[in-house]
Design a protein around this motif. Structure first.
Motif, short mmCIF file in Angstrom:
data_model
loop_
_atom_site.label_atom_id
_atom_site.label_comp_id
_atom_site.label_asym_id
_atom_site.label_seq_id
_atom_site.Cartn_x
_atom_site.Cartn_y
_atom_site.Cartn_z
N LEU A 158 -4.30 -2.25 32.30
CA LEU A 158 -5.22 -2.13 31.17
C LEU A 158 -6.24 -1.03 31.41
N GLY A 159 -6.73 -0.94 32.64
CA GLY A 159 -7.70 0.11 32.97
C GLY A 159 -7.09 1.50 32.87
N SER A 160 -5.88 1.68 33.34
CA SER A 160 -5.24 2.99 33.25
C SER A 160 -4.89 3.34 31.80
N ALA A 161 -4.57 2.34 30.99
CA ALA A 161 -4.30 2.60 29.57
C ALA A 161 -5.56 3.07 28.85
N VAL A 162 -6.69 2.44 29.16
CA VAL A 162 -7.95 2.83 28.53
C VAL A 162 -8.34 4.24 28.98
N LYS A 163 -8.15 4.53 30.27
CA LYS A 163 -8.47 5.86 30.78
C LYS A 163 -7.58 6.92 30.13
N GLY A 164 -6.29 6.64 29.98
CA GLY A 164 -5.39 7.56 29.32
C GLY A 164 -5.76 7.79 27.86
N PHE A 165 -6.20 6.72 27.19
CA PHE A 165 -6.62 6.85 25.80
C PHE A 165 -7.86 7.73 25.69
N LYS A 166 -8.83 7.53 26.58
CA LYS A 166 -10.04 8.35 26.56
C LYS A 166 -9.71 9.81 26.83
N ASP A 167 -8.83 10.07 27.79
CA ASP A 167 -8.43 11.46 28.08
C ASP A 167 -7.71 12.08 26.90
N GLY A 168 -6.88 11.31 26.23
CA GLY A 168 -6.17 11.82 25.06
C GLY A 168 -7.12 12.14 23.92
N MET A 169 -8.13 11.30 23.74
CA MET A 169 -9.11 11.57 22.69
C MET A 169 -9.93 12.81 23.03
N LYS A 170 -10.24 12.99 24.31
CA LYS A 170 -11.01 14.16 24.74
C LYS A 170 -10.18 15.42 24.54
N ASP A 171 -8.89 15.38 24.87
CA ASP A 171 -8.01 16.54 24.70
C ASP A 171 -7.80 16.83 23.22
N GLY A 172 -7.70 15.81 22.41
CA GLY A 172 -7.49 16.00 20.98
C GLY A 172 -8.68 16.64 20.31
N ALA A 173 -9.87 16.35 20.80
CA ALA A 173 -11.07 16.94 20.21
C ALA A 173 -11.21 18.41 20.57
N SER A 174 -10.71 18.80 21.74
CA SER A 174 -10.83 20.20 22.16
C SER A 174 -9.68 21.06 21.65
N ASP A 175 -8.67 20.46 21.05
CA ASP A 175 -7.53 21.21 20.52
C ASP A 175 -7.83 21.71 19.12
N SER A 176 -8.80 22.60 19.01
CA SER A 176 -9.10 23.17 17.71
C SER A 176 -8.10 24.29 17.44
N PRO A 177 -7.84 24.58 16.18
CA PRO A 177 -6.87 25.62 15.87
C PRO A 177 -7.33 26.97 16.42
#
Length: 81
Positions: A32-51
């Motif tokens: 559960l902890g690694s899933a939450v960490k992966g989700f946070k990293d994915g959200m952080k990467d998604g926010a920085s992926d501007s066109p």
């Protein structure tokens, strides 16, 4: 009547440990902890992926598009007012 005492919570905890076992509970916690960490990293990467700004086309693409411009019709042409 609506709240449980500490004794009730200890009994519930004891039953959960007996059903699942401590090893399985530890594994579920780390998963559960690694899933939450992966989700946070994915959200952080998604926010920085501007066109990214579009780069200039390669020379071969320019030559191909100029040849195609002679025969293509612009469907988005603006009408004269």
């Amino acid at each position: 009547m609506g709240s449980f005492s500490i004794g009730h919570w200890l009994i519930v905890l004891l039953i959960v440990v007996m059903v699942f076992g401590t090893k399985k509970l530890k594994n579920m916690g780390s998963d559960l902890g690694s899933a939450v960490k992966g989700f946070k990293d994915g959200m952080k990467d998604g926010a920085s992926d501007s066109p990214a700004p579009t780069a200039a086309p390669a020379p071969s693409q320019v030559a191909n598009s100029q040849a195609a411009d002679k025969t293509t019709i612009d469907v988005e042409a603006k009408q004269k007012s």
